[in-house]
Motif scaffolding. Sequence first.
Motif, short mmCIF file in Angstrom:
data_model
loop_
_atom_site.label_atom_id
_atom_site.label_comp_id
_atom_site.label_asym_id
_atom_site.label_seq_id
_atom_site.Cartn_x
_atom_site.Cartn_y
_atom_site.Cartn_z
N GLY A 145 48.76 33.16 41.56
CA GLY A 145 49.58 32.14 40.92
C GLY A 145 50.92 32.00 41.60
O GLY A 145 51.25 32.74 42.54
N ARG A 146 51.69 31.05 41.12
CA ARG A 146 53.00 30.75 41.69
C ARG A 146 54.09 31.18 40.73
O ARG A 146 53.98 31.01 39.52
CB ARG A 146 53.11 29.26 41.98
N GLY A 147 55.14 31.73 41.28
CA GLY A 147 56.27 32.13 40.45
C GLY A 147 55.89 33.26 39.51
O GLY A 147 55.14 34.17 39.85
N ASN A 148 56.39 33.17 38.28
CA ASN A 148 56.14 34.22 37.30
C ASN A 148 54.83 34.05 36.56
O ASN A 148 54.40 34.95 35.84
CB ASN A 148 57.29 34.25 36.28
N TYR A 149 54.18 32.89 36.71
CA TYR A 149 52.92 32.64 35.99
C TYR A 149 51.76 33.05 36.89
O TYR A 149 51.42 32.35 37.85
CB TYR A 149 52.80 31.16 35.61
N GLN A 150 51.18 34.19 36.59
CA GLN A 150 50.10 34.70 37.42
C GLN A 150 48.93 35.18 36.55
O GLN A 150 49.13 35.68 35.45
CB GLN A 150 50.59 35.84 38.31
N GLU A 151 47.75 35.00 37.08
CA GLU A 151 46.52 35.35 36.35
C GLU A 151 45.59 36.13 37.28
O GLU A 151 45.78 36.17 38.50
CB GLU A 151 45.78 34.08 35.89
N ARG A 152 44.57 36.70 36.65
CA ARG A 152 43.48 37.34 37.40
C ARG A 152 42.16 36.65 37.03
O ARG A 152 41.98 36.20 35.90
CB ARG A 152 43.35 38.83 37.05
N TYR A 153 41.25 36.61 37.99
CA TYR A 153 39.85 36.37 37.69
C TYR A 153 39.20 37.74 37.51
O TYR A 153 39.45 38.66 38.28
CB TYR A 153 39.14 35.63 38.83
N VAL A 154 38.34 37.85 36.50
CA VAL A 154 37.69 39.13 36.21
C VAL A 154 36.19 38.90 36.08
O VAL A 154 35.75 38.00 35.36
CB VAL A 154 38.24 39.76 34.91
N PHE A 155 35.41 39.72 36.79
CA PHE A 155 33.95 39.69 36.71
C PHE A 155 33.49 40.94 35.96
O PHE A 155 33.77 42.06 36.40
CB PHE A 155 33.34 39.68 38.11
N ILE A 156 32.78 40.75 34.86
CA ILE A 156 32.20 41.85 34.10
C ILE A 156 30.69 41.72 34.19
O ILE A 156 30.15 40.64 33.92
CB ILE A 156 32.67 41.83 32.64
N TYR A 157 30.00 42.78 34.58
CA TYR A 157 28.57 42.65 34.87
C TYR A 157 27.79 43.90 34.49
O TYR A 157 28.33 45.01 34.46
CB TYR A 157 28.37 42.36 36.37
N ARG A 158 26.51 43.69 34.15
CA ARG A 158 25.60 44.80 33.81
C ARG A 158 25.13 45.46 35.10
O ARG A 158 24.46 44.83 35.92
CB ARG A 158 24.39 44.29 33.04
N VAL A 159 25.42 46.73 35.26
CA VAL A 159 25.13 47.38 36.53
C VAL A 159 23.65 47.63 36.74
O VAL A 159 23.20 47.82 37.88
CB VAL A 159 25.91 48.71 36.66
N HIS A 160 22.84 47.62 35.67
CA HIS A 160 21.41 47.85 35.86
C HIS A 160 20.66 46.54 36.15
O HIS A 160 19.47 46.58 36.44
CB HIS A 160 20.80 48.54 34.64
N LYS A 161 21.36 45.40 36.09
CA LYS A 161 20.69 44.13 36.37
C LYS A 161 21.24 43.42 37.59
O LYS A 161 20.62 42.47 38.09
CB LYS A 161 20.80 43.20 35.15
N THR A 162 22.38 43.84 38.09
CA THR A 162 22.96 43.19 39.26
C THR A 162 23.84 44.18 40.02
O THR A 162 24.27 45.19 39.46
CB THR A 162 23.78 41.95 38.86
N ARG A 163 24.06 43.86 41.27
CA ARG A 163 24.90 44.72 42.12
C ARG A 163 25.89 43.84 42.87
O ARG A 163 25.53 42.78 43.40
CB ARG A 163 24.02 45.50 43.09
N LEU A 164 27.12 44.27 42.92
CA LEU A 164 28.16 43.54 43.64
C LEU A 164 27.99 43.80 45.13
O LEU A 164 27.99 44.95 45.57
CB LEU A 164 29.52 44.00 43.14
N LEU A 165 27.86 42.73 45.91
CA LEU A 165 27.63 42.87 47.34
C LEU A 165 28.90 42.72 48.18
O LEU A 165 29.11 43.45 49.13
CB LEU A 165 26.61 41.82 47.81
N ASP A 166 29.74 41.76 47.81
CA ASP A 166 30.93 41.51 48.62
C ASP A 166 31.87 40.61 47.83
O ASP A 166 31.46 39.97 46.85
CB ASP A 166 30.54 40.84 49.93
N SER A 167 33.12 40.54 48.27
CA SER A 167 34.09 39.67 47.61
C SER A 167 35.25 39.39 48.55
O SER A 167 35.51 40.16 49.48
CB SER A 167 34.62 40.32 46.31
N TYR A 168 35.93 38.28 48.30
CA TYR A 168 37.17 38.00 49.04
C TYR A 168 37.95 36.91 48.32
O TYR A 168 37.38 36.14 47.53
CB TYR A 168 36.89 37.59 50.48
N THR A 169 39.24 36.86 48.57
CA THR A 169 40.10 35.81 48.05
C THR A 169 40.21 34.71 49.10
O THR A 169 40.51 34.98 50.27
CB THR A 169 41.50 36.35 47.72
#
Length: 311
Positions: free
Chosen positions: A94-118
């Motif tokens: 975000g810009r200035g003082n207003y900032q956020e996050r994107y958050v991914f919540i996932y079931r580890v027995h049904k999916t696997r995180l492969l890669d990520s980038y901004t």
Amino acid sequence: MGPQALPPVLLLLLLCRAGSPFRICAFNTQRFAQGKADKADVMDIFVKILSRCDIAVLQEVMDAKGKAVPTLVAALNSFDSSGPYNYLTSPLLGRGNYQERYVFIYRVHKTRLLDSYTYEDNHPDRLDVFAREPFIVRFTVPSKALPDVVLIPQHTMPSKAEAEIDALYDVFLDVQARWNTEEMIFLGDFNADCGYVAKKRWGQIRLRQQPGFHWLIGDKADSTVRENTRCAYDRIVVHGERCLGAVIPGSAQPFNFPKEYGLSEEEALKVSDHYPVEVELDTACWGLPPTGPTGLVLLALAVSSGSGYGI
């Protein structure tokens, strides 16, 4: 003499029906931070909503100290024994003082995180378009026909919604070049309605006009909690033939959690002023040959030969 064995084709088709859909959700949590995490009634609704999702993509998470999200995931794991759940957070964006996050919540027995980038918001023709750059994540999917999918969340700045939605096409090209894939889902609070995107402007928005993009949440949907608004702010857009083919028809829709959990508008607004949006992918017997006489013969041959086709 024991019971007669089922014919192999019938046995395989019965097994196919056992597959459960894989649900992906996007939810603008409206300034989720420690204040909400400390309220038991609010957290109770959050975990009920998130327990419906195999991957949940949260937006407007304003957890600057990084404590509210772990609290939420711990509560989710305590509530839902079908987990466990893990999570990934973006940097503060975000810009200035207003900032956020994107958050991914996932079931580890049904999916696997492969890669990520901004995404690097430095396109030579459109510098710094995004108020909050997409944080792009690639996950496995329990399917042989669609082994993985890229999720691209976006929470647009309302006053810049048209430009940001259009610039998601540049993000598509960037992901395509980086990971050599067509299978993507764009999702989140696009602010794609009610004055923020003029109807006459849709014709100039590339994510809407370029071939291959399928908008699963339509313009007449309502993703808002307030009874006096009806706006299709939150959307899900799919690209890629395999990804589109995996979507269960009619499954993409807002989830009216106040109605589902018997909440008043006032109670629901303590959670968020947005409904989550969701889509289901079919995981039952993906990769099998088509039905019909030829397909059934192939199924029978596959099972009788022990090849386990498509399983």
